[in-house]
Design a protein around this motif. Sequence first.
Motif, mmCIF file in Angstrom:
data_model
loop_
_atom_site.group_PDB
_atom_site.id
_atom_site.type_symbol
_atom_site.label_atom_id
_atom_site.label_comp_id
_atom_site.label_asym_id
_atom_site.label_seq_id
_atom_site.Cartn_x
_atom_site.Cartn_y
_atom_site.Cartn_z
ATOM 1 N N ALA A 245 22.752 23.242 12.048
ATOM 2 C CA ALA A 245 21.913 23.726 13.137
ATOM 3 C C ALA A 245 22.116 22.856 13.635
ATOM 4 C CB ALA A 245 20.646 24.056 12.463
ATOM 5 N N ARG A 246 22.037 21.403 13.299
ATOM 6 C CA ARG A 246 21.740 20.407 13.816
ATOM 7 C C ARG A 246 23.319 19.694 15.008
ATOM 8 N NH1 ARG A 246 19.394 17.696 10.044
ATOM 9 N NH2 ARG A 246 21.660 17.072 8.657
ATOM 10 N N ALA A 247 24.183 20.023 14.484
ATOM 11 C CA ALA A 247 25.947 20.956 14.732
ATOM 12 C C ALA A 247 26.066 21.789 16.424
ATOM 13 C CB ALA A 247 26.908 20.738 13.735
ATOM 14 N N ALA A 248 24.527 22.458 15.694
ATOM 15 C CA ALA A 248 24.712 23.497 17.040
ATOM 16 C C ALA A 248 23.762 23.604 17.853
ATOM 17 C CB ALA A 248 25.028 25.275 16.382
ATOM 18 N N GLY A 249 22.475 22.444 17.597
ATOM 19 C CA GLY A 249 21.815 22.357 18.951
ATOM 20 C C GLY A 249 20.184 23.096 18.416
ATOM 21 N N VAL A 250 20.920 23.964 17.604
ATOM 22 C CA VAL A 250 19.707 24.602 16.953
ATOM 23 C C VAL A 250 18.390 23.873 16.170
ATOM 24 C CG1 VAL A 250 18.738 26.860 15.213
ATOM 25 C CG2 VAL A 250 20.672 26.620 16.477
ATOM 26 N N PRO A 251 17.330 24.389 16.808
ATOM 27 C CA PRO A 251 16.070 23.544 15.969
ATOM 28 C C PRO A 251 15.449 23.974 14.774
ATOM 29 C CG PRO A 251 15.058 24.621 17.738
ATOM 30 C CD PRO A 251 16.629 24.514 17.832
ATOM 31 N N VAL A 252 14.664 22.871 14.139
ATOM 32 C CA VAL A 252 14.526 23.249 12.210
ATOM 33 C C VAL A 252 13.553 23.048 12.416
ATOM 34 C CG1 VAL A 252 15.032 22.812 10.027
ATOM 35 C CG2 VAL A 252 17.220 22.495 11.156
ATOM 36 N N SER A 253 12.696 23.837 11.240
ATOM 37 C CA SER A 253 11.442 23.635 11.000
ATOM 38 C C SER A 253 11.270 23.827 9.647
ATOM 39 C CB SER A 253 10.146 25.487 11.650
ATOM 40 O OG SER A 253 10.735 25.991 11.100
ATOM 41 N N VAL A 254 10.493 23.176 8.848
ATOM 42 C CA VAL A 254 10.427 23.091 7.372
ATOM 43 C C VAL A 254 8.909 23.531 6.729
ATOM 44 C CG1 VAL A 254 10.870 21.718 4.550
ATOM 45 C CG2 VAL A 254 12.676 21.520 7.454
ATOM 46 N N ASP A 255 9.012 24.189 5.744
ATOM 47 C CA ASP A 255 7.119 24.402 5.347
ATOM 48 C C ASP A 255 8.058 23.534 3.831
ATOM 49 O OD1 ASP A 255 5.406 24.441 4.150
ATOM 50 O OD2 ASP A 255 5.550 26.930 4.181
ATOM 51 N N PRO A 256 6.836 22.670 3.510
ATOM 52 C CA PRO A 256 7.170 21.881 2.282
ATOM 53 C C PRO A 256 6.681 22.717 1.857
ATOM 54 C CG PRO A 256 6.089 20.431 3.953
ATOM 55 C CD PRO A 256 6.334 21.574 4.675
ATOM 56 N N SER A 257 5.967 23.245 0.930
ATOM 57 C CA SER A 257 5.505 24.658 0.214
ATOM 58 C C SER A 257 4.985 24.836 -0.650
ATOM 59 C CB SER A 257 7.427 25.277 -0.200
ATOM 60 O OG SER A 257 7.976 25.770 1.187
ATOM 61 N N SER A 258 5.642 23.611 -1.414
ATOM 62 C CA SER A 258 4.612 23.154 -3.555
ATOM 63 C C SER A 258 4.539 21.436 -2.788
ATOM 64 C CB SER A 258 5.604 23.806 -4.111
ATOM 65 O OG SER A 258 4.932 23.280 -5.242
ATOM 66 N N VAL A 259 2.848 21.160 -3.853
ATOM 67 C CA VAL A 259 2.512 19.818 -3.794
ATOM 68 C C VAL A 259 3.529 19.748 -5.101
ATOM 69 C CG1 VAL A 259 0.625 20.077 -4.560
ATOM 70 C CG2 VAL A 259 0.779 17.980 -3.847
ATOM 71 N N ALA A 260 3.484 20.753 -6.261
ATOM 72 C CA ALA A 260 3.603 20.206 -7.690
ATOM 73 C C ALA A 260 5.212 20.039 -7.819
ATOM 74 C CB ALA A 260 3.861 21.236 -8.406
ATOM 75 N N PHE A 261 5.974 20.829 -6.761
ATOM 76 C CA PHE A 261 7.464 20.514 -6.760
ATOM 77 C C PHE A 261 7.450 19.602 -6.396
ATOM 78 C CE2 PHE A 261 8.034 25.614 -7.471
ATOM 79 C CZ PHE A 261 8.383 25.186 -8.836
ATOM 80 N N LEU A 262 7.365 19.011 -4.876
ATOM 81 C CA LEU A 262 7.363 17.317 -4.008
ATOM 82 C C LEU A 262 7.280 16.576 -5.072
ATOM 83 C CD1 LEU A 262 5.529 18.222 -0.548
ATOM 84 C CD2 LEU A 262 7.439 18.020 -1.213
ATOM 85 N N GLN A 263 6.223 16.420 -5.837
ATOM 86 C CA GLN A 263 6.063 15.421 -7.033
ATOM 87 C C GLN A 263 7.237 15.444 -8.162
ATOM 88 O OE1 GLN A 263 2.339 16.889 -8.216
ATOM 89 N NE2 GLN A 263 1.197 15.410 -6.856
ATOM 90 N N ASP A 264 7.739 16.005 -7.720
ATOM 91 C CA ASP A 264 9.012 16.640 -8.870
ATOM 92 C C ASP A 264 10.358 15.983 -8.426
ATOM 93 O OD1 ASP A 264 7.338 17.466 -10.807
ATOM 94 O OD2 ASP A 264 8.481 19.724 -10.644
#
Length: 316
Positions: A172-191
Amino acid sequence: MAEPAAVRATADDEPVAPVRPRVVVVGDVINDVLVRPLGPVAPDTDTRAQIVRRPGGSAANLASWLASLGDAVSFVGRVGALDHDLHAARLASLGIDPHLAADPERETGTIVVIVDADGGRTMLTDRGANVALTPDDVPPDVLDGAALLHLSGYTLFEEPARGTALDLMAGARAAGVPVSVDPSSVAFLQDVGPEQFLAWTAGASLVFPNRDEAALLAGTADPVEAARRLCTHYDTVVVTLDADGAVVARRGEEPVALPAQRVHAVDTTGAGDAFCAGFLTTWLRADDPVGAAAAGMAIARECVLRLGGGPLASVV
């Protein structure tokens, strides 16, 4: 942000329908089993409950809401072979272009969602086939002409799905397409650790952490300060605060706190996905993140008034 949708004209310069932005959504497809006990849970015996099955998954919910709001959506995911056709047909019936790989060994992911009297939920999660998403499951031209790539954070928590997600972000970066992200899970983020997640997703145009995810990623329980700090990693940060609204921050600008209109929630499953869809469909058409957040809150209010995380049209 992406360029606003263009309005095409005929040879006689008569305006026709605007070109719909196409969003590529990548992430989980889940079979949700929603359980709402009708009284105190009685150990070692029966408790009456309302139990419904719904198609779910953070990414699939968001894709369904986006399609219901008029956006063109391509969805990439992986499901068990036994119910591949069911999920593909359901997404297609909503106007989504589904690219679902059929896993011959793993079942489609399943979550048992226990819903309390206030609409809060506790989730028992088996991600099943979702964790096995590989680059071979992604059409090579899926980003061609896309206005946005949206990734569910769940794709980053386990291999090989993580490598597939990182490849897509690089493409996406190479193609100039913007990216959005939803972190989704605090438990998995902690992992995986907040530092690692920030490194994987740095440079995304948009990120949508909830209150707990923002606190972990930014190292502060103050959502306004968290949004401000996270702007060192992302162009725009939107911290969702459930019934307390949202905080919107754009790099170089002061964060803006938006109150929410309070409602009695039946089930908060998918509220964040609905919010993201309402935000993105507005953001893709106008450079107004505060207005986009207001639109997101309106869709989230609609979502929490019934069981299940998708729009009514997605219920099977």
